[in-house]
Design an enzyme around this catalytic site. Structure first.
Site, PDB file in Angstrom:
ATOM      1  N   ARG A 221       0.844  -1.186   0.000  1.00 14.22           N
ATOM      2  CA  ARG A 221       0.000   0.000   0.000  1.00 14.22           C
ATOM      3  C   ARG A 221       0.885   1.244   0.000  1.00 14.22           C
ATOM      4  O   ARG A 221       1.942   1.263   0.628  1.00 14.22           O
ATOM      5  CB  ARG A 221      -0.908   0.029   1.245  1.00 14.22           C
ATOM      6  CG  ARG A 221      -2.056  -0.984   1.214  1.00 14.22           C
ATOM      7  CD  ARG A 221      -3.124  -0.621   0.192  1.00 14.22           C
ATOM      8  NE  ARG A 221      -4.250  -1.547   0.198  1.00 14.22           N
ATOM      9  CZ  ARG A 221      -4.371  -2.593  -0.627  1.00 14.22           C
ATOM     10  NH1 ARG A 221      -3.451  -2.838  -1.533  1.00 14.22           N
ATOM     11  NH2 ARG A 221      -5.443  -3.355  -0.564  1.00 14.22           N
ATOM     12  N   HIS A 269      -0.759  -0.004  -9.835  1.00 13.34           N
ATOM     13  CA  HIS A 269      -1.430  -0.949  -8.911  1.00 13.34           C
ATOM     14  C   HIS A 269      -1.903  -2.195  -9.675  1.00 13.34           C
ATOM     15  O   HIS A 269      -3.103  -2.455  -9.773  1.00 13.34           O
ATOM     16  CB  HIS A 269      -2.618  -0.269  -8.201  1.00 13.34           C
ATOM     17  CG  HIS A 269      -3.039  -0.999  -6.961  1.00 13.34           C
ATOM     18  ND1 HIS A 269      -3.452  -0.377  -5.814  1.00 13.34           N
ATOM     19  CD2 HIS A 269      -3.128  -2.326  -6.680  1.00 13.34           C
ATOM     20  CE1 HIS A 269      -3.759  -1.261  -4.891  1.00 13.34           C
ATOM     21  NE2 HIS A 269      -3.574  -2.474  -5.400  1.00 13.34           N
TER      22      HIS A 269
HETATM   23  P1  NDP Z   1      -1.455 -11.712   4.850  1.00 12.52           P
HETATM   24  O1  NDP Z   1      -2.426 -11.193   5.846  1.00 12.52           O
HETATM   25  O2  NDP Z   1      -1.572 -13.130   4.400  1.00 12.52           O
HETATM   26  O3  NDP Z   1       0.045 -11.532   5.412  1.00 12.52           O
HETATM   27  C1  NDP Z   1       0.442 -10.411   6.133  1.00 12.52           C
HETATM   28  C2  NDP Z   1       1.860 -10.639   6.663  1.00 12.52           C
HETATM   29  O4  NDP Z   1       2.313  -9.428   7.268  1.00 12.52           O
HETATM   30  C3  NDP Z   1       1.954 -11.716   7.739  1.00 12.52           C
HETATM   31  O5  NDP Z   1       3.132 -12.468   7.582  1.00 12.52           O
HETATM   32  C4  NDP Z   1       2.034 -10.906   9.035  1.00 12.52           C
HETATM   33  O6  NDP Z   1       2.739 -11.542  10.094  1.00 12.52           O
HETATM   34  C5  NDP Z   1       2.802  -9.699   8.566  1.00 12.52           C
HETATM   35  N1  NDP Z   1       2.553  -8.537   9.446  1.00 12.52           N
HETATM   36  C6  NDP Z   1       1.387  -7.904   9.694  1.00 12.52           C
HETATM   37  N2  NDP Z   1       1.569  -6.894  10.579  1.00 12.52           N
HETATM   38  C7  NDP Z   1       2.892  -6.912  10.888  1.00 12.52           C
HETATM   39  C8  NDP Z   1       3.697  -6.122  11.750  1.00 12.52           C
HETATM   40  N3  NDP Z   1       3.189  -5.118  12.483  1.00 12.52           N
HETATM   41  N4  NDP Z   1       5.001  -6.409  11.850  1.00 12.52           N
HETATM   42  C9  NDP Z   1       5.543  -7.446  11.122  1.00 12.52           C
HETATM   43  N5  NDP Z   1       4.823  -8.230  10.283  1.00 12.52           N
HETATM   44  C10 NDP Z   1       3.519  -7.957  10.175  1.00 12.52           C
HETATM   45  O7  NDP Z   1      -1.516 -10.743   3.602  1.00 12.52           O
HETATM   46  P2  NDP Z   1      -1.246 -11.043   2.050  1.00 12.52           P
HETATM   47  O8  NDP Z   1       0.098 -11.654   1.936  1.00 12.52           O
HETATM   48  O9  NDP Z   1      -2.369 -11.763   1.437  1.00 12.52           O
HETATM   49  O10 NDP Z   1      -1.264  -9.559   1.443  1.00 12.52           O
HETATM   50  C11 NDP Z   1      -0.394  -8.549   1.920  1.00 12.52           C
HETATM   51  C12 NDP Z   1      -0.826  -7.191   1.397  1.00 12.52           C
HETATM   52  O11 NDP Z   1      -0.526  -7.077   0.007  1.00 12.52           O
HETATM   53  C13 NDP Z   1      -2.328  -6.887   1.458  1.00 12.52           C
HETATM   54  O12 NDP Z   1      -2.718  -6.499   2.750  1.00 12.52           O
HETATM   55  C14 NDP Z   1      -2.493  -5.789   0.429  1.00 12.52           C
HETATM   56  O13 NDP Z   1      -2.350  -4.519   1.048  1.00 12.52           O
HETATM   57  C15 NDP Z   1      -1.323  -6.010  -0.526  1.00 12.52           C
HETATM   58  N6  NDP Z   1      -1.790  -6.401  -1.874  1.00 12.52           N
HETATM   59  C16 NDP Z   1      -1.412  -5.649  -2.945  1.00 12.52           C
HETATM   60  C17 NDP Z   1      -1.794  -6.010  -4.224  1.00 12.52           C
HETATM   61  C18 NDP Z   1      -1.363  -5.218  -5.407  1.00 12.52           C
HETATM   62  O14 NDP Z   1      -1.820  -5.469  -6.519  1.00 12.52           O
HETATM   63  N7  NDP Z   1      -0.448  -4.292  -5.263  1.00 12.52           N
HETATM   64  C19 NDP Z   1      -2.621  -7.197  -4.464  1.00 12.52           C
HETATM   65  C20 NDP Z   1      -2.929  -7.934  -3.277  1.00 12.52           C
HETATM   66  C21 NDP Z   1      -2.529  -7.536  -2.031  1.00 12.52           C
HETATM   67  P3  NDP Z   1       2.197 -12.914  10.778  1.00 12.52           P
HETATM   68  O15 NDP Z   1       2.339 -13.978   9.702  1.00 12.52           O
HETATM   69  O16 NDP Z   1       3.127 -13.133  11.899  1.00 12.52           O
HETATM   70  O17 NDP Z   1       0.774 -12.658  11.150  1.00 12.52           O
HETATM   71  C1  OXD Z   2      -5.704  -6.202  -2.986  1.00 11.26           C
HETATM   72  C2  OXD Z   2      -5.251  -5.276  -4.031  1.00 11.26           C
HETATM   73  O1  OXD Z   2      -5.633  -5.871  -1.814  1.00 11.26           O
HETATM   74  O2  OXD Z   2      -5.515  -5.534  -5.230  1.00 11.26           O
HETATM   75  O3  OXD Z   2      -6.141  -7.302  -3.365  1.00 11.26           O
HETATM   76  O4  OXD Z   2      -4.592  -4.285  -3.719  1.00 11.26           O
END
Ligand code: NDP
Ligand code: OXD
Length: 306
Positions: A221, A269
């Site tokens: 993001r 994006h």
């Molecule tokens: P998940 O919820 O599966 O994974 C999130 C990860 O972040 C976990 O490993 C979690 O740790 C870690 N995390 C969360 N908070 C913290 C923190 N404070 N400190 C350290 N680690 C932290 O999310 P996804 O992998 O599915 O997606 C990640 C992000 O990608 C989405 O939230 C979205 O914003 C973005 N996205 C962007 C897209 C694009 O096209 N650009 C498309 C899809 C998603 P733990 O495992 O220990 O809980």
């Molecule tokens: C998502 C994105 O969060 O597309 O899936 O950014």
């Protein structure tokens, strides 16, 4: 069973037809103000009015992985919020990040410029061992990206809230290991969810701790990154550049300095798009499972924020 569809910037007809074909007995309609109450909702950035008028929802299905926009709203307290759980996004993210890392590591931009200038010139091979990639967030997408990068034999570090055990990935966790993670990293990849804890996490202080010549890839993001701090660190020479797919304001305003910066590569994006067929199959399966009283994967914890 009634399902309401409220997805901004999304063509509703193909989604409705797809959902109807896998849930033939459901009544599925596009939400508009004053619409009848539904049991489940399929959403992307709906207005607050939507939830105010649908207080009895059992399930809210986001057609993306990130739920930061939804968690700014007041959702019905009994509704479970479910994010897309991969649904074809992790392979796209792995492709995008590997491409960006390899393009940077192999200096393909410089080769392209040389070719356009009619120059047949070699660059000195760089040491892969000097290009440790650090993936922030090792969830559904980050873990897939970390595994994909290993295929190219880059040293890979990962940082998450809880400790992980992924073969070949050096795991760092929690605030106490964040500085060590940054210091061990040359190319930083952001795949964190946007929460109060992670907003602005890539700033002057944290990015300064990357190894000299560091590179930033932001695919999560825009609000994770302090734009002016990135530009200052590139201009000072501490960082060598960035590939950015997400921005604080989207579309990126035409006067934003990122557009013109020669060391910054932008995409709109698009690193991991929502794939309609895969998403419909996943959401429909989960609606049926919830209706039968089963638990489903991908339920968001509103306190944690992801
Ligand atoms: P998940 O919820 O599966 O994974 C999130 C990860 O972040 C976990 O490993 C979690 O740790 C870690 N995390 C969360 N908070 C913290 C923190 N404070 N400190 C350290 N680690 C932290 O999310 P996804 O992998 O599915 O997606 C990640 C992000 O990608 C989405 O939230 C979205 O914003 C973005 N996205 C962007 C897209 C694009 O096209 N650009 C498309 C899809 C998603 P733990 O495992 O220990 O809980
Ligand atoms: C998502 C994105 O969060 O597309 O899936 O950014």
């Amino acid at each position: 069973m009634k399902i309401t569809f409220c997805c901004a910037e999304t063509k509703s007809e193909p989604w409705l037809a797809g959902l109807q074909s896998v849930l033939p007995t459901a009544q599925i309609t596009v939400w508009q103000p004053g619409a009848p109450l539904a049991d489940h909702a399929v959403v992307w950035t709906p207005p607050q009015q939507f939830f105010d008028e649908q207080p009895q929802l059992k399930g809210v299905f986001n057609i993306g992985a990130g739920v930061d926009a939804l968690l700014k709203l007041r959702l019905p307290p009994q509704a479970v919020l479910v994010r897309l759980d991969d649904a074809g996004m992790s392979v796209q993210m792995a492709e995008y990040v590997c491409h960006a890392v390899i393009r940077h590591f192999r200096e393909f931009d410089a080769y392209e410029a040389a070719m356009r200038a009619g120059q047949w010139s070699y660059r000195k091979p760089r040491r892969r061992a000097d290009f440790a990639v650090g993936v922030m967030g090792l969830g559904v997408l980050g873990e897939r990206v970390a595994r994909a990068l290993q295929m190219f034999e880059f040293p890979v570090n990962g940082w998450s809230r809880s400790a992980k055990s992924i073969d070949g990935v050096r795991s760092f966790c929690g605030a106490e290991q964040f500085n060590d993670f940054l210091a061990a990293t040359q190319v930083l990849v952001n795949l964190l969810p946007l929460t109060p804890e992670t907003r602005d996490i890539m700033n002057r202080e944290t990015l300064s701790q990357l190894q000299p010549g560091g590179y930033v890839i932001n695919v999560a993001r825009g609000a994770h990154l302090v734009d002016e701090d990135l530009i200052a660190l590139i201009d000072s020479g501490h960082l060598s550049g960035a590939t950015l797919d997400v921005f604080r304001t989207e579309p990126l305003p035409s006067d934003h300095p990122f557009w013109q910066h020669p060391q910054i590569t932008l995409t709109p994006h698009t690193s991991a798009r929502t794939l309609r067929e895969e998403s419909i199959a996943q959401i429909a399966g989960k609606i049926l499972a919830l209706e039968q009283g089963y638990c489903v994967a991908g339920i968001v914890d509103p306190v944690r924020g992801y």
